[in-house]
Enzyme design. Sequence first.
Site, PDB file in Angstrom:
ATOM      1  N   ASP A   8       0.682  -1.351  -0.121  1.00 34.00           N
ATOM      2  CA  ASP A   8       0.190  -0.062  -0.006  1.00 34.00           C
ATOM      3  C   ASP A   8       0.838   1.279   0.192  1.00 34.00           C
ATOM      4  O   ASP A   8       0.547   2.243   0.726  1.00 34.00           O
ATOM      5  CB  ASP A   8      -0.991  -0.031   1.149  1.00 34.00           C
ATOM      6  CG  ASP A   8      -2.003  -0.985   1.249  1.00 34.00           C
ATOM      7  OD1 ASP A   8      -1.781  -1.792   0.374  1.00 34.00           O
ATOM      8  OD2 ASP A   8      -2.908  -1.187   2.313  1.00 34.00           O
ATOM      9  N   ASP A  48      -4.525  -0.963  -1.883  1.00 34.12           N
ATOM     10  CA  ASP A  48      -6.032  -0.474  -1.390  1.00 34.12           C
ATOM     11  C   ASP A  48      -7.000  -0.056  -2.368  1.00 34.12           C
ATOM     12  O   ASP A  48      -6.652   0.955  -3.107  1.00 34.12           O
ATOM     13  CB  ASP A  48      -6.136   0.487  -0.089  1.00 34.12           C
ATOM     14  CG  ASP A  48      -6.258  -0.010   1.157  1.00 34.12           C
ATOM     15  OD1 ASP A  48      -6.474  -1.328   1.255  1.00 34.12           O
ATOM     16  OD2 ASP A  48      -6.564   0.765   2.102  1.00 34.12           O
ATOM     17  N   HIS A  50     -10.954   0.642  -2.646  1.00 38.71           N
ATOM     18  CA  HIS A  50     -12.100   0.635  -1.986  1.00 38.71           C
ATOM     19  C   HIS A  50     -13.124   1.439  -2.767  1.00 38.71           C
ATOM     20  O   HIS A  50     -13.180   2.446  -3.464  1.00 38.71           O
ATOM     21  CB  HIS A  50     -12.135   1.444  -0.747  1.00 38.71           C
ATOM     22  CG  HIS A  50     -11.422   0.991   0.630  1.00 38.71           C
ATOM     23  ND1 HIS A  50     -11.212  -0.299   0.807  1.00 38.71           N
ATOM     24  CD2 HIS A  50     -10.158   1.594   1.263  1.00 38.71           C
ATOM     25  CE1 HIS A  50     -10.390  -0.547   1.841  1.00 38.71           C
ATOM     26  NE2 HIS A  50      -9.713   0.666   2.120  1.00 38.71           N
ATOM     27  N   HIS A  54     -17.470   2.253   1.130  1.00 41.05           N
ATOM     28  CA  HIS A  54     -16.964   1.194   1.847  1.00 41.05           C
ATOM     29  C   HIS A  54     -17.249   1.252   3.205  1.00 41.05           C
ATOM     30  O   HIS A  54     -17.399   2.424   3.874  1.00 41.05           O
ATOM     31  CB  HIS A  54     -15.270   1.204   1.949  1.00 41.05           C
ATOM     32  CG  HIS A  54     -15.008  -0.191   2.155  1.00 41.05           C
ATOM     33  ND1 HIS A  54     -14.519  -0.544   3.629  1.00 41.05           N
ATOM     34  CD2 HIS A  54     -14.648  -1.223   1.738  1.00 41.05           C
ATOM     35  CE1 HIS A  54     -14.154  -1.629   3.590  1.00 41.05           C
ATOM     36  NE2 HIS A  54     -14.080  -2.321   2.544  1.00 41.05           N
ATOM     37  N   HIS A  83     -10.698   6.847   2.027  1.00 46.62           N
ATOM     38  CA  HIS A  83      -9.432   6.763   1.414  1.00 46.62           C
ATOM     39  C   HIS A  83      -9.221   5.749   0.346  1.00 46.62           C
ATOM     40  O   HIS A  83     -10.212   4.942   0.219  1.00 46.62           O
ATOM     41  CB  HIS A  83      -8.386   6.373   2.516  1.00 46.62           C
ATOM     42  CG  HIS A  83      -8.275   5.140   3.086  1.00 46.62           C
ATOM     43  ND1 HIS A  83      -9.510   4.868   4.008  1.00 46.62           N
ATOM     44  CD2 HIS A  83      -7.910   4.067   2.942  1.00 46.62           C
ATOM     45  CE1 HIS A  83      -9.408   3.655   4.476  1.00 46.62           C
ATOM     46  NE2 HIS A  83      -8.523   3.193   3.829  1.00 46.62           N
ATOM     47  N   LYS A 108      -6.935  -5.087  -2.919  1.00 44.14           N
ATOM     48  CA  LYS A 108      -7.768  -5.531  -1.853  1.00 44.14           C
ATOM     49  C   LYS A 108      -8.838  -4.270  -1.587  1.00 44.14           C
ATOM     50  O   LYS A 108      -8.577  -3.350  -1.695  1.00 44.14           O
ATOM     51  CB  LYS A 108      -6.767  -5.714  -0.692  1.00 44.14           C
ATOM     52  CG  LYS A 108      -5.871  -4.528  -0.151  1.00 44.14           C
ATOM     53  CD  LYS A 108      -4.737  -5.368   0.798  1.00 44.14           C
ATOM     54  CE  LYS A 108      -4.178  -4.296   1.324  1.00 44.14           C
ATOM     55  NZ  LYS A 108      -4.643  -3.151   2.314  1.00 44.14           N
ATOM     56  N   CYS A 153      -1.726  -2.817   7.809  1.00 44.51           N
ATOM     57  CA  CYS A 153      -1.578  -3.603   6.798  1.00 44.51           C
ATOM     58  C   CYS A 153      -0.246  -4.339   6.609  1.00 44.51           C
ATOM     59  O   CYS A 153      -0.482  -5.507   6.253  1.00 44.51           O
ATOM     60  CB  CYS A 153      -1.899  -2.770   5.513  1.00 44.51           C
ATOM     61  SG  CYS A 153      -3.536  -1.964   5.671  1.00 44.51           S
TER      62      CYS A 153
END
Length: 208
Positions: A8, A48, A50, A54, A83, A108, A153
């Site tokens: 990330d 990441d 999203h 989310h 984010h 993810k 993470c």
Amino acid sequence: MKCLLLVDIQVGFCTGGNLAVPGGEEIVPIANRLIASGGYDLIVASQDWHPPDHGSFASQHPGAKPFEMGVLGGKPQMLWPDHCVQGTPDAEFHADLDVSAIDHIQRKGLNRNVDSYSAFRDNDQSALTGLDAYLSAKGVTRLDICGLATDYCVMASAIDARSMLGGVTIRFIADASRGIDPAGVAAACSAMHAAGIEIVSAADCIEG
């Protein structure tokens, strides 16, 4: 087969991002040195990614504020600022990261109903991303992990790697990672060490 997993390293987690990790951008040149060292057969990066609604976002919980504890899927959930929303600049890799060297990107956090800290599976541990199968198919024998944030993470990815990749040496590159909270970083390092994860420096990795 030696693999470097970059967790990330995105705009959203660096200064100016929507969920900035203190000093997050400081790891970018270190990551680039690791990439350029030639010590890795495979470079993987998690991202990441999203949806805008989310469930981990405080904005989806009326009256809630970021960094409060809430509930998602019936379980306690830290509520974050919006984010790394899919397709936004906040979700992109840091502009200075050498993305040309990345062999595989593992996205993810796509399921709005569960958060995903680990690059390997969702937080409820019921849905796998497929990264474990990918690395196993490539014959990875050593996995070095670094990125953002150590206490979320990165730790989750390292501990999942330890439990899901039998026979693979897992190492956490401490100086190529940054965390949100110093106490959290210390706790994360203790947890990783207890799980059998080696804690190393970038110099250790570059020197072999």
